[in-house]
Motif scaffolding. Structure first.
Motif, PDB file in Angstrom:
ATOM      1  N   TYR A   8       0.824  -1.198   0.000  1.00  0.00           N
ATOM      2  CA  TYR A   8       0.000   0.000   0.000  1.00  0.00           C
ATOM      3  C   TYR A   8       0.867   1.260   0.000  1.00  0.00           C
ATOM      4  CZ  TYR A   8      -3.315   3.534   1.521  1.00  0.00           C
ATOM      5  OH  TYR A   8      -4.060   4.669   1.616  1.00  0.00           O
ATOM      6  N   ARG A  72      -5.451   6.381 -10.839  1.00  0.00           N
ATOM      7  CA  ARG A  72      -5.542   4.988 -10.387  1.00  0.00           C
ATOM      8  C   ARG A  72      -4.409   4.176 -11.019  1.00  0.00           C
ATOM      9  NH1 ARG A  72     -10.019   1.614  -8.624  1.00  0.00           N
ATOM     10  NH2 ARG A  72      -9.548  -0.569  -9.053  1.00  0.00           N
ATOM     11  N   ASN A 107     -13.405   1.234  -3.523  1.00  0.00           N
ATOM     12  CA  ASN A 107     -12.832   1.520  -4.842  1.00  0.00           C
ATOM     13  C   ASN A 107     -11.951   0.391  -5.355  1.00  0.00           C
ATOM     14  OD1 ASN A 107     -14.154   3.949  -4.784  1.00  0.00           O
ATOM     15  ND2 ASN A 107     -12.321   5.209  -4.623  1.00  0.00           N
ATOM     16  N   ASP A 108     -11.226  -0.266  -4.474  1.00  0.00           N
ATOM     17  CA  ASP A 108     -10.338  -1.343  -4.940  1.00  0.00           C
ATOM     18  C   ASP A 108     -11.089  -2.640  -5.222  1.00  0.00           C
ATOM     19  OD1 ASP A 108     -10.730  -1.526  -2.121  1.00  0.00           O
ATOM     20  OD2 ASP A 108      -8.978  -2.826  -1.941  1.00  0.00           O
ATOM     21  N   LYS A 109     -12.366  -2.723  -4.851  1.00  0.00           N
ATOM     22  CA  LYS A 109     -13.169  -3.936  -5.090  1.00  0.00           C
ATOM     23  C   LYS A 109     -14.226  -3.757  -6.180  1.00  0.00           C
ATOM     24  CE  LYS A 109     -11.262  -6.211  -1.699  1.00  0.00           C
ATOM     25  NZ  LYS A 109     -10.222  -7.165  -1.992  1.00  0.00           N
TER      26      LYS A 109
END
Length: 189
Positions: A8, A72, A107-109
């Motif tokens: 991360y 992103r 957002n990451d899923k």
């Protein structure tokens, strides 16, 4: 856990470096994108798609929530770059009962991410599908006016069984997003 935190932090560091990378417009052809480039929504083409949208098809109500995410990280094959994207979340109600819901996905899923602006100004989304990837395919949204979008969804045909999907339900898995009829109109909420 330490690896996840390190990953991360690495992404955050690379994101800050990516902001200083050379910028390219949304419709840049994939082959022309150098590593660590930033595909930016320079002309704010995505902004008109952002918001909450609704359509009713037969006895199904479909609600879309579209947000814009800047910078992103994207990795495709051997290429890494950054891009402004639209994230599409949805829920589907049938006879006023929720049958599918991704509105609370982080957002990451998110399963539907824009791939860019088409020649006609529409936005193409890559949709991963949900359980066992059922429904994966492409969603195309065309801007009609400030209150309407046109939806076309083309799910890919895949064969899913309980042998390649461990939690396959006995009654099967169905695609809940509308793909027929074509050109469904969504209204801004």
């Amino acid at each position: 856990m330490k690896k996840e935190i390190f990953l991360y932090l690495s992404i955050l560091l690379l994101s800050s470096i990516g902001c200083k990378a050379q910028q390219y417009p949304l419709n840049t052809y994939y082959e022309n994108i150098p590593n660590n480039a930033y595909i930016k929504d320079i002309n704010n083409e995505y902004n008109k798609f952002v918001g909450n949208w609704k359509a009713t098809i037969n006895n199904k109500e479909v609600n879309l929530s579209i947000i814009k995410q800047d910078n992103r990280p994207i990795v495709i094959l051997n290429k890494s770059y950054y891009s402004d994207v639209l994230l599409l979340r949805h829920n589907v109600l049938e006879n006023n009962q929720i049958v599918e819901n991704t509105l609370d996905f982080t957002n990451d899923k998110v399963k539907a991410i824009s791939m860019g602006i088409e020649i006609d100004g529409s936005v193409l989304f890559d949709y991963e599908g949900l359980k066992c990837l059922v429904g994966n395919g492409f969603i195309n949204l065309a801007y009609i006016d400030s209150n309407h979008l046109k939806w076309n969804y083309q799910p890919q045909s895949t064969v899913i069984t309980n042998k390649n999907c461990s939690d396959y339900p006995a009654g099967g898995i169905k695609i809940n997003l509308p793909y027929e009829p074509a050109d469904i109109i969504f209204a801004k909420q």
